[in-house]
Design an enzyme around this catalytic site. Structure first.
Site, PDB file in Angstrom:
ATOM      1  N   HIS A   1       0.309  -1.370  -0.599  1.00  0.00           N
ATOM      2  CA  HIS A   1       0.077   0.178  -0.044  1.00  0.00           C
ATOM      3  C   HIS A   1       1.121   1.303  -0.306  1.00  0.00           C
ATOM      4  CE1 HIS A   1      -2.250   2.791   1.461  1.00  0.00           C
ATOM      5  NE2 HIS A   1      -3.592   2.373   1.121  1.00  0.00           N
TER       6      HIS A   1
ATOM      7  N   CYS B   1      -4.973   2.460  -4.065  1.00  0.00           N
ATOM      8  CA  CYS B   1      -3.605   2.797  -3.093  1.00  0.00           C
ATOM      9  C   CYS B   1      -2.541   1.836  -3.038  1.00  0.00           C
ATOM     10  CB  CYS B   1      -4.164   3.013  -2.095  1.00  0.00           C
ATOM     11  SG  CYS B   1      -4.970   4.124  -1.094  1.00  0.00           S
TER      12      CYS B   1
HETATM   13  N1  PMP Z   1      -1.741  -0.974   4.572  1.00  0.00           N
HETATM   14  C1  PMP Z   1      -2.699  -2.097   4.109  1.00  0.00           C
HETATM   15  C2  PMP Z   1      -2.286  -2.279   3.606  1.00  0.00           C
HETATM   16  C3  PMP Z   1      -4.481  -0.779   3.935  1.00  0.00           C
HETATM   17  O1  PMP Z   1      -4.438  -1.762   3.271  1.00  0.00           O
HETATM   18  C4  PMP Z   1      -3.973   0.000   4.081  1.00  0.00           C
HETATM   19  C5  PMP Z   1      -5.966   0.278   4.910  1.00  0.00           C
HETATM   20  N2  PMP Z   1      -6.400   1.239   3.435  1.00  0.00           N
HETATM   21  C6  PMP Z   1      -3.479   0.966   5.625  1.00  0.00           C
HETATM   22  C7  PMP Z   1      -1.901   0.193   5.019  1.00  0.00           C
HETATM   23  C8  PMP Z   1      -3.902   2.050   5.729  1.00  0.00           C
HETATM   24  O2  PMP Z   1      -4.095   2.124   6.854  1.00  0.00           O
HETATM   25  P1  PMP Z   1      -5.199   3.701   7.166  1.00  0.00           P
HETATM   26  O3  PMP Z   1      -5.630   4.933   6.142  1.00  0.00           O
HETATM   27  O4  PMP Z   1      -5.793   3.448   8.123  1.00  0.00           O
HETATM   28  O5  PMP Z   1      -3.955   4.128   7.919  1.00  0.00           O
END
Ligand code: PMP
Length: 404
Positions: free
Chosen positions: A120, A361
């Site tokens: 991500h 993302c």
């Molecule tokens: N890492 C992964 C694998 C995710 O799926 C996400 C959220 N989609 C995040 C990081 C970021 O999480 P947050 O927006 O809650 O900080």
């Protein structure tokens, strides 16, 4: 395995499903919240609102106790060794940024950080910025044609210069469970730290940080039936002890003069400022909710949903499912020939079905696979086989419309 009746009872605990006929298959983005979580937050603001670790009146003590109770519960949930190893942040994103900032002094010029191609953006950009600032190398573990990490290449990438490997437990694009144990063992042979981004694993897989032996494990409460804006960072005490404060302010000091500050120890050293108290209380209730079920049972049930989804969707002409291997959990990404993923997501939305479309993302892996985007469905404990049948029928109607 949960019975149909058990799932119905669980589902009834989620008010969002009470008043509207929706199929919510976007759980990888955020899960819905049970009554316990919503009510506890409302009750807190209505009856007990106050700051923590500052005011010694009864409201202040109540809030402080709630915060520390949550910390204790998280320690048990993750099987951490010490309660000070649990740090509250605003989310996975902040947790990773905190570790990246605090690792600044760990790195020297030409050291390596390793991530995977499937991360991500939250687990790519902080390392990109850190490696640029320190003139270090950011190396990337590639994936094979099934989306799995290529551990043979990892063994070639890792050297004595590797200071940190940051990897997701489960990928958010395709739901692949990464083989962490072997990776962590290899990393530790080279004295590299390992950070696990558990965003997509939490509340779907059993997490035991001592058994995993990872150095850090991070996740967000909103992906485990808790509220948004609250992140949990687990870090081994001996490592966090050496971290400098990441942000500075109230609640993290022993003594301040205009010349010098003596910082508190863990966990306060890394928790400057007023925390998200309602978020912490909501997280405690989310843990209570989860505590009613076994995570192993949840995993088996979600796997059943996933298998069912793969089976019925596989029959559709022109579908490409990413992927169908055995290392998947609760996420299914797909595309259909001759229809744009975004348009299909919009058509499904007209049927009251919430899915995620796009690059999730995770642009680097999507670009590597030459995908502009996919349709992603992701399950949680309250989803049902019946919903999957409705999804299938709605999808067929959408396709009929497109092929008119
Ligand atoms: N890492 C992964 C694998 C995710 O799926 C996400 C959220 N989609 C995040 C990081 C970021 O999480 P947050 O927006 O809650 O900080």
């Amino acid at each position: 395995m949960f019975s149909y009746e058990e799932i119905k009872t669980i589902r009834k605990q989620f008010p969002i499903f009470k008043n509207q006929n929706i199929i919510y298959f976007d759980n990888a983005a955020t899960t819905q919240k049970p009554f316990q979580v919503i009510n506890a937050i409302t009750k807190y603001y209505g009856n007990f609102n106050s700051n923590v670790n500052r005011s010694f009146h009864f409201l202040g003590q109540f809030s402080t106790n709630c915060l520390e109770l949550s910390r204790n519960k998280l320690k048990a949930f993750l099987n951490a060794k010490y309660r000070e190893e649990i740090i509250f942040t605003s989310g996975t994103t902040e947790s990773i940024n905190l570790i990246a900032c605090c690792s600044y002094n760990l790195l020297t010029k030409y050291d390596d950080i390793i991530i995977s191609h499937s991360e991500h953006h939250s687990n790519i950009i902080p390392w990109q910025v850190l490696s640029q600032n320190k003139n270090a190398n950011l190396k990337v573990i590639p994936v094979n044609s099934e989306g799995e990490l290529n551990l043979i290449i990892l063994k070639k990438l890792i050297t004595k210069k590797t200071k940190l490997i940051s990897i997701s437990h489960v990928t958010n694009t395709f739901g692949i469970i990464n083989p962490l144990k072997g990776l962590i063992k290899t990393a530790h042979k080279y004295n590299s730290l390992v950070l696990i981004d558990g965003s997509q694993a939490i509340s779907h897989l059993t997490i035991d940080v001592q058994n995993l032996a990872c150095d850090f494990y991070v996740f967000s409460s909103h992906k485990m039936y808790g509220p948004p804006g609250l992140g949990i960072l687990y870090g081994k005490k001996q490592i966090l002890d050496k971290f400098p404060p990441y942000k500075c302010g109230g609640g993290m000091i022993e003594k301040v003069t205009l010349k010098k500050t003596i910082f508190s120890g863990l966990p306060f050293k890394l928790e400057a400022g007023t925390p998200n108290i309602a978020g912490i209380i909501g997280t405690n209730k989310a843990l209570n909710f989860l505590g009613n079920y076994s995570i192993r049972k949840i995993k088996t049930y979600e796997k059943k949903l996933l298998k069912y989804a793969i089976n019925i969707l596989s029959n559709i002409k022109g579908i490409k499912i990413y992927y169908k291997n055995s290392k998947l959990t609760k996420i299914l990404s797909f595309n259909l020939e001759n229809i744009n993923y975004f348009d299909l997501g919009k058509l499904l939305n007209n049927h009251g079905i919430a899915v995620r479309t796009g690059k999730h993302c995770a642009q680097p892996i999507m670009d590597y696979l030459k995908l502009n985007g996919t349709i992603r469905i992701s399950f949680a404990i309250y989803n049902t086989i019946e919903e999957m049948d409705i999804f299938y029928n709605s999808l067929m109607k959408c396709l009929d419309l497109v092929n008119l």
